[in-house]
Design a protein around this motif. Structure first.
Motif, mmCIF file in Angstrom:
data_model
loop_
_atom_site.group_PDB
_atom_site.id
_atom_site.type_symbol
_atom_site.label_atom_id
_atom_site.label_comp_id
_atom_site.label_asym_id
_atom_site.label_seq_id
_atom_site.Cartn_x
_atom_site.Cartn_y
_atom_site.Cartn_z
ATOM 1 N N ALA A 84 -8.043 -6.533 -3.729
ATOM 2 C CA ALA A 84 -8.602 -5.170 -3.403
ATOM 3 C C ALA A 84 -7.754 -4.204 -3.524
ATOM 4 C CB ALA A 84 -9.378 -5.498 -2.281
ATOM 5 N N LEU A 85 -6.374 -4.141 -3.047
ATOM 6 C CA LEU A 85 -5.622 -3.317 -2.959
ATOM 7 C C LEU A 85 -5.032 -2.950 -4.277
ATOM 8 C CD1 LEU A 85 -3.369 -1.239 -1.527
ATOM 9 C CD2 LEU A 85 -2.027 -3.142 -1.396
ATOM 10 N N THR A 116 -6.651 -3.240 -7.125
ATOM 11 C CA THR A 116 -7.894 -2.649 -7.675
ATOM 12 C C THR A 116 -7.865 -1.060 -7.355
ATOM 13 O OG1 THR A 116 -9.113 -4.593 -7.672
ATOM 14 C CG2 THR A 116 -10.480 -2.553 -8.239
ATOM 15 N N ARG A 117 -7.523 -0.868 -6.105
ATOM 16 C CA ARG A 117 -7.790 0.406 -5.572
ATOM 17 C C ARG A 117 -6.510 1.347 -6.086
ATOM 18 N NH1 ARG A 117 -7.784 -0.837 -0.128
ATOM 19 N NH2 ARG A 117 -5.848 0.009 0.304
ATOM 20 N N GLN A 118 -5.452 0.707 -6.102
ATOM 21 C CA GLN A 118 -4.165 1.412 -6.186
ATOM 22 C C GLN A 118 -3.802 1.500 -7.742
ATOM 23 O OE1 GLN A 118 -1.031 1.340 -3.000
ATOM 24 N NE2 GLN A 118 0.029 -0.137 -4.352
ATOM 25 N N ASP A 173 0.750 -0.977 -0.135
ATOM 26 C CA ASP A 173 0.098 0.033 0.030
ATOM 27 C C ASP A 173 1.085 1.282 0.044
ATOM 28 O OD1 ASP A 173 -1.682 1.922 0.935
ATOM 29 O OD2 ASP A 173 -2.919 0.851 1.988
#
Ligand SMILES: *Cc1c(COP(=O)(O)O)cnc(C)c1O
Length: 401
Positions: free
Chosen positions: A304-305, A307-309, A172
């Protein structure tokens, strides 16, 4: 000094517009494509102008070790794409990492680095920087507690790549940047795998972005080059000052090739990502395949990370075949289309066996800890027809069970 038709690019313009036009300096010939300034030095109108330029009182070119208009266009364009104030182009990706460390660190300083970084980066840190009194500690990429525990009062720099090579693990970036800043450290992200088309670390708080332009920025496997992007003080002054003196400079011809690459960067990254996702899904369905590592798959622990990042999941897919080295080599050796080479970021799909090539110099126990086993294969998905890539891999995979 600046030609009146120069177009620095508007920050409000979209990514593709900047990728095609930012930094362009149209000369008196009104050329439409960027010119290559194949010159090592520049002429002054008078002795007074020469003196003013050398004194730094007046902007303008002096000598191509540190300024060349073609290289500057590349720097301005990449800075515009990453959202940085300044960019320094270098002779290679490794020269970008070296220039960053030698300009911003000194003896007694400490680096915390992800253990999953490019092999030469580890070699540079462990076997060269240490000779000059800079220490380094390696931590698992995604383990923020391990990063924090490794930070000491002498730590100046945190260094990482995400997704990692070859297992596509993520960190992240925003959380790592917050951690760095809470301890007075800088965060440098090697953004080679995603490029600014998919991920912009500066927008997530990173201080420096490093590139191997050799890979996706070129996109067609032609030239070696690199870049550092960041703020005006650290990159525009410190890193530039080192390059000016030490000379790990990008050639104007290579800068021109990278400029052409940037024009199609997002189109290509989208196409690489689309094919890689489809290939990863197909691989997951093959009985001879034990496991697939790709951030775009819901089975990826950090899906999920990712997809977000990231705007897309990138072109690198790793998979484990059922069996060991023999079976992995059999799949690799059964290909007729794919290129058996460790390079990546090319229009041509490449296939490699990390345990015996890119990660071959790492001790077996260490490789085991890192999860890079003998059954692992890495594919850097190119731009050929997906069906042809699949058929080529199927030659070996179908024979596994
Ligand atoms: C290739 C690579 C480098 C080094 O770049 P060169 O241009 O080969 O010097 C650095 N980081 C990553 C992630 C790379 O893939």
């Amino acid at each position: 000094m600046e030609h009146p038709l120069n177009d620095p690019g508007e920050p409000t313009e979209g990514f593709d517009t900047r990728a095609i036009r930012a930094g362009q300096r149209r000369g008196p010939e009104q050329e439409h494509s960027d010119p290559i300034y194949a010159t090592s030095s520049f002429v002054f109108a008078s002795a007074a102008e020469a003196a003013a330029r050398f004194a730094g009182d007046e902007p303008g070119n002096i000598y191509a070790r540190f300024t060349n208009p073609t290289v500057r266009t590349f720097q301005d364009r990449l800075a515009a794409l990453e959202g940085g104030e300044a960019c320094v182009a270098t002779a290679s990706g490794m020269a970008a990492i070296l220039s960053t460390c030698l300009s911003l660190l000194k003896a007694g300083d400490h680096i915390v680095s992800s253990r999953s970084v490019f092999g030469s980066t580890t070699n540079l840190f462990s076997n060269y920087l240490t000779r000059f009194g800079i220490e380094v500690t390696y931590v698992p990429l995604g383990d923020l507690a391990a990063w924090e525990a490794a930070i000491r009062s002498e730590t100046r720099l945190l260094f990482a790549e995400t997704p990692s090579n070859p297992l596509t693990e993520l960190v992240d970036i925003r959380a790592l940047a917050d951690l760095a800043h809470a301890h007075g450290c800088l965060l440098a992200m090697d953004n080679c795998f995603c490029t600014p088309a998919l991920q912009r670390p500066l927008e997530m708080g990173a201080d420096l972005v490093i590139h191997s332009a050799t890979k996706y920025l070129d996109g067609q496997g032609r030239c070696v080059g690199g870049a550092v992007v960041g703020d005006a003080e650290r990159v525009g002054k410190e890193v530039f000052g080192f390059l000016r003196t030490a000379g790990p400079t990008m050639s104007p011809f290579n800068a021109w090739v990278f400029l052409k690459g940037l024009e199609t960067l997002r189109l290509r990254m989208r196409a690489h990502s689309e094919s890689a996702l489809a290939l990863a899904q197909w691989l997951e369905a093959q009985p001879g395949v034990a496991r697939v590592h790709y951030p775009g798959l819901p089975s990826h622990p950090q899906h999920a990370l990712a997809t977000r990042q990231q705007a897309a999941y990138g072109g690198i897919v790793a998979f484990e075949v059922k069996g060991g080295r023999e079976q992995a080599w059999q799949v690799i050796d059964s290909t007729r289309l794919l290129s058996i080479t460790a390079n990546l970021g090319d229009a041509k799909t490449t296939i490699t066996h990390p345990a015996t090539t890119t990660h071959g110099r790492i001790k077996p126990e260490q490789r085991e800890i890192q999860g890079i086993g003998e059954s692992l294969i890495r594919v850097a998905v190119g731009l050929e027809d997906l069906e042809d890539i699949q058929r080529d891999l199927a030659r070996g995979i179908d024979r596994l069970c």
